[in-house]
Design a protein around this motif. Structure first.
Motif, mmCIF file in Angstrom:
data_model
loop_
_atom_site.group_PDB
_atom_site.id
_atom_site.type_symbol
_atom_site.label_atom_id
_atom_site.label_comp_id
_atom_site.label_asym_id
_atom_site.label_seq_id
_atom_site.Cartn_x
_atom_site.Cartn_y
_atom_site.Cartn_z
ATOM 1 N N GLN A 125 27.940 47.643 45.962
ATOM 2 C CA GLN A 125 29.212 47.098 45.628
ATOM 3 C C GLN A 125 30.070 48.128 44.937
ATOM 4 O O GLN A 125 29.785 49.104 44.509
ATOM 5 C CB GLN A 125 28.669 45.860 44.915
ATOM 6 N N VAL A 149 34.099 48.107 42.599
ATOM 7 C CA VAL A 149 35.171 47.365 42.187
ATOM 8 C C VAL A 149 36.453 48.205 42.675
ATOM 9 O O VAL A 149 36.420 49.470 42.321
ATOM 10 C CB VAL A 149 35.145 47.309 40.440
ATOM 11 N N CYS A 177 41.207 38.856 38.687
ATOM 12 C CA CYS A 177 40.013 39.226 39.518
ATOM 13 C C CYS A 177 39.745 38.302 40.815
ATOM 14 O O CYS A 177 39.887 37.104 40.637
ATOM 15 C CB CYS A 177 38.963 39.322 38.704
ATOM 16 N N TRP A 220 30.267 39.448 37.138
ATOM 17 C CA TRP A 220 30.041 40.895 37.631
ATOM 18 C C TRP A 220 29.229 41.776 36.855
ATOM 19 O O TRP A 220 29.249 41.718 35.785
ATOM 20 C CB TRP A 220 31.368 41.364 37.756
ATOM 21 N N ARG A 266 35.542 43.007 43.858
ATOM 22 C CA ARG A 266 34.258 43.694 43.529
ATOM 23 C C ARG A 266 33.513 43.242 45.015
ATOM 24 O O ARG A 266 33.072 41.864 45.091
ATOM 25 C CB ARG A 266 33.419 43.290 42.332
ATOM 26 N N ASN A 274 29.017 51.318 37.158
ATOM 27 C CA ASN A 274 28.445 50.587 38.254
ATOM 28 C C ASN A 274 26.920 50.541 38.197
ATOM 29 O O ASN A 274 26.136 51.543 38.217
ATOM 30 C CB ASN A 274 28.834 51.349 39.755
#
Length: 310
Positions: A178, A180, A204, A216, A253, A276
């Motif tokens: 994943q 962002v 977001c 997240w 994300r 991350n």
């Protein structure tokens, strides 16, 4: 004649004296709407069709059809016999097809996959698969809804995330990370977040389906934590969220695979990579397994295992 045309060959090749033959005749009458139309479809005479129906009714000891000059209607017993006949004929066809497939795999293979992943990863594989197995017709549906495999909506579905318990068989074909992201335009207008907590001041973009995580995840000093973000757009499609991010609607994300091209072009910018957590989302091929699984399903799943890259 959609149901039976895909089930059995008609005419001289079909023996209408046995019970399966009687079921074919009865189901064809139901599908065609009259004895004469069924007779034409089966390569028989109307009187032969009438005799077969009468023989079936005599053996069962009940009326199945009510015939008038204008239409045919079914008795309650006839409706029940029709449902059973269709189910039995479909099961017979599936078994014979599975056995015949062992020689030269053929038939229709229905595949369901998410929109973005399907376009980027599955479509090229389907092209290569079809070149290797030209007698298999691949019926590919791209969409983010979860299809009912047990209900017959697809033969193979490619699904993301951890799967609930079910009688289906799942083979892991890969996983994806994943990231962002936001567009340069959005960051110029609203600033670039330097810490995960800065996201609380940003719009977001989030997933809206049930398996989506509400928060997240991030990591700082080897400590994992989750941040509850907010925004005014939610969507079921990763590709759509990427598009929203590209046009500057907010920060998203999403799976790296869906934005790899955007990151290379600079249309989207990765954010907060130092935080991350490196979580991976599994990708599975889901199908009905077992000894009766058609060869075309087995071959396609094996092909995904060998060739899927993500």
């Amino acid at each position: 004649m959609a149901f039976l045309a895909n089930t059995f060959a008609f005419g001289a090749q079909m023996d209408f004296n046995g019970r399966s033959g009687e079921m074919v005749v009865f189901a064809t009458v139901a599908e065609e709407g009259s004895l004469s139309a069924a007779a034409r479809a089966l390569g028989l005479t109307p009187s032969a069709v009438s005799r077969i129906i009468a023989r079936t009714e005599q053996r069962l000891g009940t009326r199945l059809l009510l015939r008038t000059t204008r239409a045919i209607t079914f008795t309650v017993e006839g409706e029940a016999y029709l449902r059973g006949a269709r189910r039995i004929l479909a099961d017979m066809a599936e078994v014979e097809e599975a056995i015949a497939d062992q020689g030269v795999p053929r038939g229709r293979l229905r595949v369901s996959t998410a929109l973005g992943h399907g376009r980027l990863a599955i479509v090229p594989l389907v092209t290569a698969f079809s070149e290797r197995y030209p007698n298999i017709t691949v019926d590919l549906t791209l969409g983010d809804e979860v299809v009912d495999i047990l209900g017959g909506q697809a033969d193979v579905a490619v699904r993301f995330g951890h799967l609930p318990d079910s009688p289906l068989t799942a083979r892991r074909i890969g996983d994806t990370g994943q990231v962002v992201v936001a567009s340069p335009d959005y960051l110029q207008r609203h600033g670039t977040p330097q810490q995960p907590e800065d996201l609380l001041q940003h719009n977001c973009l989030r997933f809206n389906f049930r398996r989506a995580e509400p928060n997240w995840p991030f990591i700082r000093d080897e400590q994992a934590f989750a941040l509850k973000v907010c925004g005014n757009i939610e969507c079921s499609s990763g590709e759509a969220l990427a598009q929203f991010a590209r046009v500057g609607a907010g920060i998203a994300r999403i799976g790296k695979f869906s934005v790899a091209e955007d990151l290379q072009r600079g249309d989207l910018v990765p954010l907060l990579e130092a935080f991350n957590p490196g979580d991976r989302e599994p990708i599975h091929a889901v199908f009905v397994g077992g000894s009766a699984m058609p060869a075309r399903v087995r071959l396609f799943v094996d092909f995904l295992l060998e060739n899927h890259r993500m």
